[in-house]
Write an enzyme that holds these catalytic residues in place. Structure first.
Site, PDB file in Angstrom:
ATOM      1  N   TYR A   1       0.692  -1.021   0.054  1.00 54.26           N
ATOM      2  CA  TYR A   1      -0.032   0.071   0.032  1.00 54.26           C
ATOM      3  C   TYR A   1       0.853   1.203  -0.058  1.00 54.26           C
ATOM      4  O   TYR A   1       0.310   2.396  -0.419  1.00 54.26           O
ATOM      5  CB  TYR A   1      -0.857   0.171   1.232  1.00 54.26           C
ATOM      6  CG  TYR A   1      -2.233  -0.670   1.050  1.00 54.26           C
ATOM      7  CD1 TYR A   1      -2.219  -2.223   0.839  1.00 54.26           C
ATOM      8  CD2 TYR A   1      -3.404  -0.192   1.149  1.00 54.26           C
ATOM      9  CE1 TYR A   1      -3.654  -2.641   0.804  1.00 54.26           C
ATOM     10  CE2 TYR A   1      -4.759  -0.660   1.231  1.00 54.26           C
ATOM     11  CZ  TYR A   1      -4.684  -1.800   0.983  1.00 54.26           C
ATOM     12  OH  TYR A   1      -5.904  -2.654   0.780  1.00 54.26           O
TER      13      TYR A   1
ATOM     14  N   LYS B   1       2.715 -15.522   2.424  1.00 52.89           N
ATOM     15  CA  LYS B   1       3.167 -16.020   1.151  1.00 52.89           C
ATOM     16  C   LYS B   1       4.697 -16.479   1.030  1.00 52.89           C
ATOM     17  O   LYS B   1       5.294 -15.920   0.058  1.00 52.89           O
ATOM     18  CB  LYS B   1       2.394 -15.346  -0.075  1.00 52.89           C
ATOM     19  CG  LYS B   1       2.674 -16.068  -1.527  1.00 52.89           C
ATOM     20  CD  LYS B   1       1.555 -17.119  -1.381  1.00 52.89           C
ATOM     21  CE  LYS B   1       1.722 -17.802  -2.837  1.00 52.89           C
ATOM     22  NZ  LYS B   1       0.879 -19.108  -2.717  1.00 52.89           N
TER      23      LYS B   1
ATOM     24  N   ASP C   1      -3.003 -18.422   0.658  1.00 51.09           N
ATOM     25  CA  ASP C   1      -4.083 -19.236  -0.506  1.00 51.09           C
ATOM     26  C   ASP C   1      -4.813 -20.198   0.454  1.00 51.09           C
ATOM     27  O   ASP C   1      -6.042 -20.425   0.530  1.00 51.09           O
ATOM     28  CB  ASP C   1      -3.558 -19.784  -1.650  1.00 51.09           C
ATOM     29  CG  ASP C   1      -2.120 -20.451  -1.434  1.00 51.09           C
ATOM     30  OD1 ASP C   1      -1.749 -20.294  -0.110  1.00 51.09           O
ATOM     31  OD2 ASP C   1      -1.483 -20.990  -2.198  1.00 51.09           O
TER      32      ASP C   1
ATOM     33  N   ASP D   1      -6.374  -7.107   4.084  1.00 48.81           N
ATOM     34  CA  ASP D   1      -7.485  -6.349   3.222  1.00 48.81           C
ATOM     35  C   ASP D   1      -8.430  -7.326   2.644  1.00 48.81           C
ATOM     36  O   ASP D   1      -9.829  -7.368   2.864  1.00 48.81           O
ATOM     37  CB  ASP D   1      -6.848  -5.178   2.286  1.00 48.81           C
ATOM     38  CG  ASP D   1      -8.131  -4.599   1.498  1.00 48.81           C
ATOM     39  OD1 ASP D   1      -9.013  -4.178   2.183  1.00 48.81           O
ATOM     40  OD2 ASP D   1      -8.006  -4.787   0.278  1.00 48.81           O
TER      41      ASP D   1
HETATM   42  C1  IPM Z   1     -10.448  -1.267   3.945  1.00 53.08           C
HETATM   43  C2  IPM Z   1     -10.666  -0.549   2.808  1.00 53.08           C
HETATM   44  C3  IPM Z   1      -9.371   0.517   2.284  1.00 53.08           C
HETATM   45  C4  IPM Z   1      -8.205  -0.554   2.262  1.00 53.08           C
HETATM   46  C5  IPM Z   1      -9.477   1.284   1.028  1.00 53.08           C
HETATM   47  C6  IPM Z   1     -10.853   2.251   0.661  1.00 53.08           C
HETATM   48  C7  IPM Z   1      -8.245   1.964   0.653  1.00 53.08           C
HETATM   49  O1  IPM Z   1     -10.704  -1.613   1.636  1.00 53.08           O
HETATM   50  O2  IPM Z   1     -10.239  -0.396   4.764  1.00 53.08           O
HETATM   51  O3  IPM Z   1     -10.346  -2.313   4.072  1.00 53.08           O
HETATM   52  O4  IPM Z   1      -7.903  -1.233   1.232  1.00 53.08           O
HETATM   53  O5  IPM Z   1      -7.361  -0.421   3.445  1.00 53.08           O
HETATM   54 MG    MG Z   2     -10.952  -3.320   2.304  1.00 51.01          MG
END
Ligand code: IPM
Ligand code: MG
Length: 352
Positions: free
Chosen positions: A140, A185, A218, A242
């Site tokens: 990210y 992974k 996975d 996520d």
């Molecule tokens: C979450 C959301 C966010 C993330 C997005 C909106 C950037 O999906 O909080 O899970 O990926 O962290």
């Molecule tokens: Mg999310």
């Protein structure tokens, strides 16, 4: 107790579900004689429209000065992938600025919602897991590049980043069944091999009363559906967390009932429902406020240390659902669903 809470209603259904959560927060405030100062700030798409920036300086300053931040949701088709300024980077920046590197996402199956899940009820018996998702590192936040026909997203983790989030998982495991499943992974990724080695060492040396197992992502995706009750604390990196938490949310029957807390080293935290801004149902009173209301319970517990008050909210939500209160996405066929605010009423009644 006095506390300053920054409120970021955001986009889509965000303002609707936050409004219900604030009613509950006010009820708790009155009942226990607290003095909460709630200040709303523009954030996300709404802030892009008003200020050209998803995280305006005043919003960031307000959040940094607060004891806790309550967020609804952000995003929508108006600010899609091709938009010049998108809301998602604002959320990542807010997480980074607040230093909230540990994202707690509890997944429990409320007895009243056992039949709302798409999974067989018997698979759901005993499900009570807590995801600890790393929130301010990994792919990210890595370098992103577009070079001709090639796009790059870098994923990097340091030992320190893995150590600190593993400690959060260890501390929380001690309040639960003391079992940590670290997901990675490592058969392919170097960052995953770092995660495996560091988390193993931290738990062995600092939390010898807890166990840690390692699982490939996975395989974890499969076992979450196959034998979900076996998981206690699930520790994983940003991207895997996520994806897996959206998957695991289906155990609970609805994304709409799940809260989350993002914590750092201090007490200040960022609290938001797991669900998104659901622009397709925004403004129609269809949204489920439970996830946001339960997020305020986490706020009271983790940022303000108000455990009794947090439990009162959790009990009220369970009682309202137990008495049959349902928003549209979980209403049984033939039963009239409640609007967002009527669901708020039902929870307030259960609190009284
Ligand atoms: C979450 C959301 C966010 C993330 C997005 C909106 C950037 O999906 O909080 O899970 O990926 O962290
Ligand atoms: Mg999310």
């Amino acid at each position: 107790m006095k506390a300053n809470i920054a409120v970021l209603p955001g986009d889509g259904i965000g303002p609707e579900v936050v409004a219900e959560a604030l009613r509950v927060l006010h009820a708790i405030e009155r009942r226990h004689g607290h003095a909460f100062t709630l200040t709303s700030f523009d954030f996300g798409g709404a802030a892009i429209d008003a200020h050209g920036d998803g995280l305006p300086a005043a919003t960031l300053a307000g959040c940094l000065a607060a004891d806790a931040v309550l967020l609804g949701a952000i995003g929508g088709p108006k600010w899609g992938p091709t938009a010049k300024v998108r809301p998602e980077p604002a959320l990542l920046r807010l997480r980074a600025e607040l230093g909230v590197y540990a994202n707690l996402r509890p997944i429990t199956v409320l007895p009243a919602l056992r039949d709302a899940s798409t999974l067989k009820p018997e698979v759901l018996d005993g499900v009570d897991m807590l995801f600890v998702r790393e929130l301010t590192g990994g792919i990210y936040f890595g370098r992103k590049a577009r070079d001709g026909d090639r796009a790059t997203d870098e994923c990097a983790y340091t030992v320190g980043e893995v150590e600190r989030v593993t400690r959060v998982a260890g501390r929380l495991a001690r309040t639960r069944r003391r079992k940590i499943t670290q997901v990675d992974k490592s058969n392919v990724l170097e960052t995953s091999r770092l995660w495996r080695a560091v988390s193993e060492r931290v738990i062995r040396e600092e939390f010898p009363d807890c166990s840690i197992e390692h699982m490939l992502v996975d395989s974890a995706a499969m076992h979450l559906i196959r034998r979900p009750a076996d998981f206690d604390v699930v520790l994983t990196e940003n991207l895997f967390g996520d994806i897996l938490t959206d998957e695991a949310s289906m155990l609970a029957g609805s994304l709409g009932v799940l809260p989350s807390a993002a914590l750092g080293d201090g007490r200040r935290g960022l609290y938001e429902p797991i669900h998104g801004s659901a622009p397709d149902i925004a403004g129609r009173g269809l949204a489920n406020p439970c996830g946001t209301i339960l997020s305020t319970a986490l706020l009271l517990r983790h940022s303000l240390g108000l455990e009794t008050e947090a439990r009162e909210i959790e009990t009220a939500v369970a009682a309202a659902l137990g008495a049959g209160a349902r928003t549209a996405e979980i209403a049984a066929t033939g039963h009239a669903p409640l609007s967002t605010s009527k669901m708020g009423d039902a929870i307030l009644d259960a609190l009284a």
